[in-house]
Design a protein around this motif. Structure first.
Motif, PDB file in Angstrom:
ATOM      1  N   TYR A   1       0.805  -1.219   0.000  1.00 29.85           N
ATOM      2  CA  TYR A   1       0.000   0.000   0.000  1.00 29.85           C
ATOM      3  C   TYR A   1       0.839   1.271   0.000  1.00 29.85           C
ATOM      4  N   CYS A   2       2.123   1.142   0.296  1.00 30.73           N
ATOM      5  CA  CYS A   2       2.997   2.312   0.387  1.00 30.73           C
ATOM      6  C   CYS A   2       3.770   2.474  -0.920  1.00 30.73           C
ATOM      7  N   THR A   3       3.283   3.327  -1.788  1.00 35.36           N
ATOM      8  CA  THR A   3       4.019   3.701  -2.994  1.00 35.36           C
ATOM      9  C   THR A   3       4.421   5.169  -2.862  1.00 35.36           C
ATOM     10  N   GLN A   4       5.303   5.603  -3.731  1.00 40.09           N
ATOM     11  CA  GLN A   4       5.712   7.003  -3.695  1.00 40.09           C
ATOM     12  C   GLN A   4       4.524   7.914  -3.980  1.00 40.09           C
ATOM     13  N   GLY A   5       4.589   9.140  -3.465  1.00 41.33           N
ATOM     14  CA  GLY A   5       3.511  10.088  -3.648  1.00 41.33           C
ATOM     15  C   GLY A   5       3.314  10.479  -5.102  1.00 41.33           C
ATOM     16  N   PHE A   6       2.079  10.838  -5.454  1.00 36.71           N
ATOM     17  CA  PHE A   6       1.782  11.354  -6.782  1.00 36.71           C
ATOM     18  C   PHE A   6       1.461  12.840  -6.663  1.00 36.71           C
ATOM     19  N   THR A   7       1.539  13.557  -7.772  1.00 33.29           N
ATOM     20  CA  THR A   7       1.421  15.012  -7.726  1.00 33.29           C
ATOM     21  C   THR A   7       0.570  15.545  -8.857  1.00 33.29           C
ATOM     22  N   TYR A   8      -0.456  16.306  -8.512  1.00 29.95           N
ATOM     23  CA  TYR A   8      -1.143  17.131  -9.485  1.00 29.95           C
ATOM     24  C   TYR A   8      -0.417  18.471  -9.542  1.00 29.95           C
ATOM     25  N   THR A   9       0.237  18.735 -10.668  1.00 25.98           N
ATOM     26  CA  THR A   9       0.930  19.998 -10.818  1.00 25.98           C
ATOM     27  C   THR A   9      -0.052  21.088 -11.259  1.00 25.98           C
ATOM     28  N   PHE A  10       0.346  22.329 -11.047  1.00 28.14           N
ATOM     29  CA  PHE A  10      -0.419  23.486 -11.526  1.00 28.14           C
ATOM     30  C   PHE A  10       0.571  24.610 -11.801  1.00 28.14           C
ATOM     31  N   ALA A  11       0.111  25.652 -12.459  1.00 28.70           N
ATOM     32  CA  ALA A  11       0.963  26.791 -12.781  1.00 28.70           C
ATOM     33  C   ALA A  11       0.413  28.049 -12.124  1.00 28.70           C
ATOM     34  N   MET A  12       1.319  28.910 -11.680  1.00 28.99           N
ATOM     35  CA  MET A  12       0.943  30.175 -11.061  1.00 28.99           C
ATOM     36  C   MET A  12       1.811  31.287 -11.644  1.00 28.99           C
ATOM     37  N   GLU A  13       1.195  32.461 -11.806  1.00 26.52           N
ATOM     38  CA  GLU A  13       1.861  33.583 -12.449  1.00 26.52           C
ATOM     39  C   GLU A  13       2.080  34.713 -11.462  1.00 26.52           C
ATOM     40  N   ALA A  14       3.288  35.281 -11.472  1.00 27.59           N
ATOM     41  CA  ALA A  14       3.585  36.449 -10.646  1.00 27.59           C
ATOM     42  C   ALA A  14       2.885  37.678 -11.229  1.00 27.59           C
ATOM     43  N   THR A  15       2.340  38.520 -10.355  1.00 26.00           N
ATOM     44  CA  THR A  15       1.610  39.715 -10.780  1.00 26.00           C
ATOM     45  C   THR A  15       2.193  40.960 -10.119  1.00 26.00           C
ATOM     46  N   GLU A  16       1.890  42.117 -10.719  1.00 26.49           N
ATOM     47  CA  GLU A  16       2.379  43.391 -10.180  1.00 26.49           C
ATOM     48  C   GLU A  16       1.694  43.725  -8.864  1.00 26.49           C
ATOM     49  N   GLU A  17       0.385  43.481  -8.813  1.00 23.36           N
ATOM     50  CA  GLU A  17      -0.424  43.837  -7.655  1.00 23.36           C
ATOM     51  C   GLU A  17      -0.915  42.586  -6.934  1.00 23.36           C
ATOM     52  N   PRO A  18      -1.202  42.714  -5.628  1.00 22.75           N
ATOM     53  CA  PRO A  18      -1.797  41.584  -4.897  1.00 22.75           C
ATOM     54  C   PRO A  18      -3.129  41.181  -5.517  1.00 22.75           C
ATOM     55  N   GLN A  19      -3.400  39.884  -5.490  1.00 24.28           N
ATOM     56  CA  GLN A  19      -4.629  39.346  -6.052  1.00 24.28           C
ATOM     57  C   GLN A  19      -5.602  38.967  -4.940  1.00 24.28           C
ATOM     58  N   ASN A  20      -6.877  38.933  -5.294  1.00 25.09           N
ATOM     59  CA  ASN A  20      -7.875  38.417  -4.373  1.00 25.09           C
ATOM     60  C   ASN A  20      -7.886  36.897  -4.472  1.00 25.09           C
ATOM     61  N   HIS A  21      -7.796  36.228  -3.354  1.00 25.79           N
ATOM     62  CA  HIS A  21      -7.775  34.767  -3.325  1.00 25.79           C
ATOM     63  C   HIS A  21      -8.844  34.273  -2.358  1.00 25.79           C
ATOM     64  N   GLU A  22      -9.783  33.526  -2.889  1.00 24.73           N
ATOM     65  CA  GLU A  22     -10.842  32.976  -2.054  1.00 24.73           C
ATOM     66  C   GLU A  22     -10.406  31.624  -1.505  1.00 24.73           C
ATOM     67  N   MET A  23     -10.497  31.454  -0.213  1.00 22.86           N
ATOM     68  CA  MET A  23     -10.071  30.203   0.406  1.00 22.86           C
ATOM     69  C   MET A  23     -11.000  29.064  -0.025  1.00 22.86           C
ATOM     70  N   PRO A  24     -10.436  27.979  -0.588  1.00 29.56           N
ATOM     71  CA  PRO A  24     -11.283  26.824  -0.926  1.00 29.56           C
ATOM     72  C   PRO A  24     -11.949  26.270   0.327  1.00 29.56           C
ATOM     73  N   GLU A  25     -13.182  25.797   0.173  1.00 26.00           N
ATOM     74  CA  GLU A  25     -13.914  25.308   1.335  1.00 26.00           C
ATOM     75  C   GLU A  25     -13.224  24.120   1.994  1.00 26.00           C
ATOM     76  N   PHE A  26     -12.421  23.385   1.231  1.00 22.10           N
ATOM     77  CA  PHE A  26     -11.742  22.214   1.786  1.00 22.10           C
ATOM     78  C   PHE A  26     -10.353  22.537   2.335  1.00 22.10           C
ATOM     79  N   TYR A  27      -9.935  23.792   2.240  1.00 18.02           N
ATOM     80  CA  TYR A  27      -8.571  24.136   2.654  1.00 18.02           C
ATOM     81  C   TYR A  27      -8.251  23.736   4.099  1.00 18.02           C
ATOM     82  N   PRO A  28      -9.142  23.964   5.067  1.00 15.32           N
ATOM     83  CA  PRO A  28      -8.799  23.574   6.446  1.00 15.32           C
ATOM     84  C   PRO A  28      -8.452  22.094   6.601  1.00 15.32           C
ATOM     85  N   GLN A  29      -9.010  21.245   5.743  1.00 11.23           N
ATOM     86  CA  GLN A  29      -8.704  19.811   5.840  1.00 11.23           C
ATOM     87  C   GLN A  29      -7.243  19.530   5.504  1.00 11.23           C
ATOM     88  N   TYR A  30      -6.679  20.277   4.534  1.00 12.32           N
ATOM     89  CA  TYR A  30      -5.327  19.991   4.047  1.00 12.32           C
ATOM     90  C   TYR A  30      -4.261  20.916   4.633  1.00 12.32           C
TER      91      TYR A  30
END
Length: 674
Positions: A272-301
């Motif tokens: 049952y113990c295999t190496q971890g898997f990864t969902y990758t994603f991309a993020m872009e640097a911006t000049e100004e701060p962005q609004n970020h809404e906390m995902p409802e499941f964030y406290p779990q992780y």
């Protein structure tokens, strides 16, 4: 000249009337189309593409299926578009010809090799370019070799048919899907939302399906009957799907501790113990701060996320680590990666152990079903195959990845380093949409980056009574004189370990003429007489977590898993590691070859996958041309095998190295390749 053939569902006639619910009857096997080929490559990642590339250059007809709509696997659909390479091998460009063609294509496309100015690799680039460039390389190979590529995107293999003796795959039944009328486009939904649907014969609200039956290409009228298989099926999937579906002997997870796998974290093994898997994603640097809404499941992780180590606790380091687009890629960079500049418009791909890695390790949450679990869930029954993965774990991995982005830009906690370490970095936005780097509406990679899947057990031979396997001791540079090994191995096992490690002194150690502590350790990997490819990378672990679920507060990595990590010698890919038991026309490429859990941690990076695929594609073409089954090339070892030697010469002459320079049993030290 034969050319690439692109097949789409629009050209197929759906036989909807023949589809019946799974719960009512065995799913239909009547195909909507029957397709012939000499090689059926299942899986369009780097290894599958390499197999197709070599076979196309040899003039063969190749059918290639892929669960996503991109070729390239790691460099495209899995989002890890940063070539993992060792410095020495890279400095000499000692790679297979197709891999070199890919590196050249990247450099030509961007007018430089590293358009991302990342520091983990000499080449970080956009995943969608990885697909486009690699597909062009396959088209060029078809033209140059007068081969034919039949490309089946969005296609999965559902079932296999066999000859009367049960040792030959005679047909493969696949399902290709496209959006149903009025349904959203492909890549709108995450994999966990669609994977089970794609493996079912019935149309759904999301997909229309076509059943494709792959069969061998008929022999020419003037061609004599063959004594060996008349086509080959190659499992180049990311998790070893076909070996699970075909039910050939394989392993999953941790191997039991032994003199061959002495650093194992388990005396008895743990599937049952295999190496971890990864969902990758991309993020872009911006000049100004962005609004970020906390995902409802964030406290779990949130209790999981961390920079991991004090020396890594720096946002700039993490961001530029796998930056895939830089606004100033040709800028001279400082020697300290913590001082790398980040400009608005820079894009980073994220792949972090204590971030978007998801690392299940128990029977309640393991991703890759074991054979017993496949049987219990009905996936080994006719028509029951659904891909062999736990869908719920895929879903949690997706949530974990999205939550990690929020942690990077807004989080202030750190599970391993405590309070006061993590600061918010809101000047970034999450990239999603069909024109985003990952090519998906949700922004996650189309398929997770898989570090480990099912691994075949090769055929027994005189040195591998239980089936051929490449073990830890075959490649590791570990100091096996440490107390751990004396304490945790029986005296007999410790002597066996040093008989394996001592090279020319092996016989004397085994005969007790030399005590293990006096044996001279060989400083090279095991040399295999049937080598058909090469690789070099560290034994790199992303261990499973000890408790379920992985994100549970206070969870920790499985104890002892990292003991096997560390430096590895340059290693070889034995032909025996690609040949499964039971089936004579199934070959295995990529991460599912016959390696142990620890060895697999080195046998998984980009250039290795290509080398393994090139070896298997060439072997299949060679076998067809010489009317010989691959297992017959190695069944008389250690005695000379003239046709094996001919295959090795063909690989070498074609620019696919099978050994590293200055390789010999009399050369016990490979210092120049450290």
């Amino acid at each position: 000249m034969k050319r690439k053939t692109l097949l789409s569902l629009a050209s197929l006639t759906l036989l909807a009337s023949s589809l019946v619910p799974v719960a009512v009857a065995t799913p239909p096997r009547s195909p909507d189309i029957e397709e012939t080929c000499e090689l059926l490559v299942v899986g369009g990642g780097l290894s599958g593409s390499a197999a197709a590339y070599e076979a196309l250059l040899d003039g063969k007809t190749v059918c290639m299926t892929e669960i996503t709509d991109w070729v390239g696997g790691q460099i495209s659909s899995q989002g890890t578009s940063a070539l993992d390479e060792r410095a020495t091998q890279r400095s000499l460009l000692y790679y297979p010809r197709g891999y070199l063609a890919l590196r050249t294509a990247i450099e030509d496309h961007y007018n430089l090799l590293n358009p991302g100015a990342c520091w983990v690799s000499e080449s970080c680039f956009m995943p969608y370019d990885g697909h486009e460039l690699l597909f062009e390389i396959l088209e060029d190979a078809a033209d140059a070799g007068d081969g034919t590529l039949k490309w089946f995107p969005n296609t999965v293999v559902k079932d296999l048919e066999y000859n009367a003796e049960g040792n030959i795959i005679s047909a493969a039944i696949a399902i290709q899907h496209k959006p149903a009328p009025d349904a959203p486009p492909i890549n709108t939904f995450t994999l966990s939302e669609t994977i089970e649907d794609t493996y079912r014969y019935e149309d759904s609200d999301r997909f229309e399906k076509a059943i494709v039956r792959f069969v061998p290409q008929p022999l020419d009228e003037d061609e004599p009957p063959r004594r060996s298989p008349n086509w080959y099926v190659i499992d180049a999937t990311e998790t070893g799907e076909l070996i699970g579906l075909a039910d050939v002997p394989y392993r999953v997870g941790i191997d039991p501790r032994s003199y061959l796998e002495p650093s194992s974290s388990s005396e008895t093994g743990d599937p049952y113990c295999t190496q971890g898997f990864t969902y990758t994603f991309a993020m872009e640097a911006t000049e100004e701060p962005q609004n970020h809404e906390m995902p409802e499941f964030y406290p779990q992780y949130e209790p999981y996320y961390s920079y991991e180590l004090d020396r890594l606790a720096d946002f700039t380091l993490v961001y530029t680590y796998r930056r895939i687009h830089s606004m100033k890629p040709k800028e001279d960079l400082p020697g300290n990666v913590r001082e790398y500049p980040i400009y608005p418009g820079d894009i980073s791909m994220q792949n972090w152990t204590w971030g978007n890695d998801y690392r299940p390790g128990t029977a309640e949450d393991n991703l890759i079903y074991t054979r017993n679990q496949l049987a219990e869930t009905g996936q080994l029954e006719p028509g029951g195959w659904l891909g062999g993965l736990r869908t719920e774990t895929l879903r949690r991995g997706e949530e974990n990845a999205i939550g990690y982005f929020y942690w990077l830009v807004r989080g202030t906690t750190d599970s391993q380093l405590g309070d006061g370490v993590k600061e918010p970095h809101p000047n970034h936005r999450y990239l999603s949409g069909f024109d985003s780097p990952m090519g998906t509406a949700h922004g996650l990679s189309k398929y997770p980056y898989m570090r480990e899947g099912r691994r075949i057990v090769g055929r027994p031979d005189w040195t591998h009574r239980d089936g051929f396997t490449v073990w830890e001791v075959d490649i590791s540079q570990a100091d096996f004189r440490e107390d751990f090994y004396r304490i945790n191995l029986l005296p007999k096992e410790f002597r066996q370990l040093w008989a394996v490690l001592s090279g020319l002194d092996a016989t004397a150690v085994a005969a007790r003429e030399i005590p293990p502590e006096d044996a001279e350790r060989r400083m090279r990997s095991t040399l295999f007489p049937d080598t058909v490819g090469i690789g070099h990378y560290a034994i790199d672990f992303h261990p499973c977590m000890a408790l379920s679920p992985p994100e549970a507060p206070g969870n920790y990595e499985r104890p002892g898993e990292r003991r096997g990590a560390g430096r590895a010698f340059p290693f070889q890919i034995p032909l025996r590691s690609t040949i499964p038991q039971k089936l004579d026309n199934l070959l295995v490429a990529g991460k599912s070859i016959a390696t142990s859990h620890i060895a697999a941690a080195a046998y998984r990076v980009h250039s290795f996958e290509w080398s393994a695929g090139a070896a298997v594609g060439t072997t299949a073409a060679f076998a067809l041309e010489n009317d010989i089954a691959p297992y017959e090339l190695v069944d008389d070892l250690p005695y000379p095998e003239p046709q094996l030697e001919a295959l090795q010469r063909r690989l070498t002459d074609n620019g696919n190295p099978v050994v590293f320079p200055n390789t010999s049993i009399f050369n016990n030290t490979w210092d120049s390749w450290d």
